[in-house]
Design a protein around this motif. Structure first.
Motif, PDB file in Angstrom:
ATOM      1  N   TRP A   1       0.844  -1.181   0.000  1.00 12.71           N
ATOM      2  CA  TRP A   1       0.000   0.000   0.000  1.00 12.71           C
ATOM      3  C   TRP A   1       0.884   1.236   0.000  1.00 12.71           C
ATOM      4  O   TRP A   1       1.882   1.296   0.709  1.00 12.71           O
TER       5      TRP A   1
ATOM      6  N   GLY B   1     -12.989   3.644  -0.943  1.00 14.89           N
ATOM      7  CA  GLY B   1     -12.632   5.058  -1.006  1.00 14.89           C
ATOM      8  C   GLY B   1     -13.679   5.893  -1.721  1.00 14.89           C
ATOM      9  O   GLY B   1     -14.714   5.388  -2.166  1.00 14.89           O
TER      10      GLY B   1
ATOM     11  N   GLN C   1     -12.781   2.684  -5.019  1.00  9.64           N
ATOM     12  CA  GLN C   1     -11.644   1.772  -5.045  1.00  9.64           C
ATOM     13  C   GLN C   1     -11.270   1.471  -3.599  1.00  9.64           C
ATOM     14  O   GLN C   1     -11.413   2.323  -2.728  1.00  9.64           O
TER      15      GLN C   1
ATOM     16  N   VAL D   1      -9.181   1.239  -0.356  1.00 10.62           N
ATOM     17  CA  VAL D   1      -8.045   1.937   0.235  1.00 10.62           C
ATOM     18  C   VAL D   1      -7.783   1.328   1.599  1.00 10.62           C
ATOM     19  O   VAL D   1      -8.683   0.747   2.222  1.00 10.62           O
TER      20      VAL D   1
ATOM     21  N   GLU E   1      -4.681   7.474   4.314  1.00  9.54           N
ATOM     22  CA  GLU E   1      -5.217   6.493   3.386  1.00  9.54           C
ATOM     23  C   GLU E   1      -4.131   6.077   2.415  1.00  9.54           C
ATOM     24  O   GLU E   1      -3.353   6.923   1.942  1.00  9.54           O
ATOM     25  N   TYR E   2      -4.092   4.793   2.138  1.00 12.52           N
ATOM     26  CA  TYR E   2      -3.098   4.215   1.232  1.00 12.52           C
ATOM     27  C   TYR E   2      -3.816   3.508   0.104  1.00 12.52           C
ATOM     28  O   TYR E   2      -4.873   2.902   0.304  1.00 12.52           O
ATOM     29  N   ARG E   3      -3.236   3.582  -1.082  1.00  9.92           N
ATOM     30  CA  ARG E   3      -3.779   2.885  -2.259  1.00  9.92           C
ATOM     31  C   ARG E   3      -2.904   1.677  -2.565  1.00  9.92           C
ATOM     32  O   ARG E   3      -1.700   1.704  -2.358  1.00  9.92           O
ATOM     33  N   ARG E   4      -3.542   0.643  -3.100  1.00 13.62           N
ATOM     34  CA  ARG E   4      -2.795  -0.567  -3.459  1.00 13.62           C
ATOM     35  C   ARG E   4      -1.800  -0.235  -4.545  1.00 13.62           C
ATOM     36  O   ARG E   4      -2.109   0.470  -5.501  1.00 13.62           O
TER      37      ARG E   4
END
Length: 149
Positions: free
Chosen positions: A39, A118, A122, A124, A145-148
């Protein structure tokens, strides 16, 4: 062999196949989780979080254990990986979180993580970080918040 014996044998085989098909469900992987993966956060530290399976409970009597690796950006521009730590699932106010305690020098970052949908629908990784001081320094906390990756 008589016709009666053939019918009995046929019914026994058909019954066995029916039992196998009726009682077997879909195979689910023991080591499968929406939390697992790398992430990335757009700016700020920690820049990346990797949630992984430290051990997989896919054999009789074995338990599944999660681990977390945290990556921070160094002043030289490179990524530095903090020591990998164990992570455990905890429930707080009927919400399931993955909790990791990451040592960062004079602090311990208690990181509560869970996957949510999110704003753009998507997935998150929503993270609450409590920077707990190990001495008399002030503690702090933040949401991220983290994205893949």
């Amino acid at each position: 062999m008589s016709a009666f014996s053939h019918r009995v044998a046929y019914r026994a085989v058909a019954g066995a196949w029916f039992a196998v098909l009726a009682l077997s469900g879909p195979a689910l992987a023991q080591c499968s989780s929406p939390d697992a993966g790398r992430w990335v956060k757009a700016g700020g530290d920690p820049e990346q979080i990797e949630v992984y399976f430290a051990s997989c409970g896919d054999t009789a009597g074995a338990e599944t254990h999660m681990g977390v690796k945290v990556f921070v950006r160094q002043s030289s521009g490179g990524l530095y990986q903090r020591t990998p730590v164990k992570a455990v699932y905890v429930v707080d106010k009927n919400t399931r979180w993955l909790l990791a305690k990451v040592p960062t020098g004079g602090y311990v970052d208690k990181m509560w993580m869970r996957v949510v949908s999110g704003r753009d629908h998507q997935n998150v990784l929503r993270v609450f970080i409590k920077h707990e001081s190990l001495d008399s320094k002030p503690s702090a906390s933040e949401w991220a918040e983290y994205r893949r990756r």
